[in-house]
Design a protein around this motif. Structure first.
Motif, short mmCIF file in Angstrom:
data_model
loop_
_atom_site.label_atom_id
_atom_site.label_comp_id
_atom_site.label_asym_id
_atom_site.label_seq_id
_atom_site.Cartn_x
_atom_site.Cartn_y
_atom_site.Cartn_z
N SER B 32 0.87 -1.17 0.00
CA SER B 32 0.00 0.00 0.00
C SER B 32 0.91 1.22 0.00
O SER B 32 2.00 1.19 0.57
N PHE B 34 1.39 5.58 0.40
CA PHE B 34 0.87 6.71 1.15
C PHE B 34 1.65 7.98 0.84
O PHE B 34 2.84 7.92 0.52
N SER B 93 3.69 0.50 2.84
CA SER B 93 3.48 -0.54 3.84
C SER B 93 3.34 -1.84 3.07
O SER B 93 2.41 -2.00 2.29
N SER B 101 4.91 -5.95 7.66
CA SER B 101 3.57 -5.44 7.46
C SER B 101 3.14 -4.54 8.61
O SER B 101 2.12 -3.87 8.51
N LEU B 104 5.78 1.26 8.34
CA LEU B 104 5.88 2.06 7.13
C LEU B 104 7.35 2.29 6.81
O LEU B 104 8.15 2.50 7.70
#
Lengths: 113, 116
Positions: B32, B34, B93, B101, B104
């Protein structure tokens, strides 16, 4: 107030002294993290915790100790502060593994003389 | 291991200019992505996120698209304001890397200054 708080916000100490930085969150998040922020390095993970009494090392753990006896608190201790530990320290928390957004505290600026 | 590379700053723009901050990543799993923003004297705040390829995250006029083929997540805004002056961090992540996991991985940050 709800959220994540850190104390103190500013701290000046001397080499060799023990210092504890406090972190408190009111969301009952399972995961908590400590980062340090230094120019040219961004944020680096020091330690993290998946739940009370469960902690593990991050990228830069040397010289730091953590504990987590209660879900809402995650103190970071510098056992014998060194000048290289002068930094801004951020605590963060996260709800669970499947929610990977982290929420950050306002930071503690630590100066070691 | 995982890493994030974002463009070096500082970046100085005039108000209403177009903003792009480049971010590329390497990851062992399917991360993911960010963007966090840090205003002066404050902690980091999540600006936007994307969890799978081709997703577009957006917030406060900022956008970023998850490009798996180029492993990129560039931040854009069409018209910046003085209030956008801050440090911007790209992060990932990696949910498939076991203990990783839980954390970050951040880029080094890009300082943006917007002048009137």
């Amino acid at each position: 107030d709800a959220g994540i708080t850190q104390s103190p916000r500013y701290k000046i100490t001397e080499t060799g002294r023990q210092v504890t930085l406090m972190c408190h969150q009111t969301w009952s998040h399972s995961y908590m993290f400590w980062y340090r922020q230094d120019l040219g390095h961004g944020l680096r993970l020091i330690y993290y915790s998946a739940a009370a009494d469960i902690t593990d090392k991050g990228e830069v753990p040397d010289g730091y100790v953590v504990s987590r006896s209660k879900t809402e608190n995650f103190p970071l201790t510098l056992e014998s502060a060194t000048r290289s530990q002068t930094s801004v320290y951020f605590c963060a928390s996260r709800l669970a593994v499947t929610y990977n957004e982290q929420f950050f505290g306002p930071g503690t600026r630590l100066t070691v003389l | 291991g995982d890493s994030v590379t974002q463009m070096e700053g500082p970046v100085t723009l005039s108000e209403e200019a177009f903003l792009t901050i480049n971010c590329t990543y390497t990851a062992t799993g399917y991360p993911s992505l960010f963007w966090y923003v840090q205003y002066p004297g404050e902690g980091l705040q999540l600006l936007l996120k994307a969890t799978k390829a081709d997703d577009k995250g957006s917030n406060k006029g900022f956008e970023a698209t998850y490009r798996k083929e180029t492993t990129s997540f560039h931040l854009e805004k069409g018209s910046v304001q003085v209030s956008d002056s801050a440090v911007y961090f790209c992060a990932l992540s990696d949910g498939d890397s076991g203990a990783g996991s839980y954390q970050l991985t951040f880029g080094k940050g890009t300082k943006l200054s917007v002048i009137p």
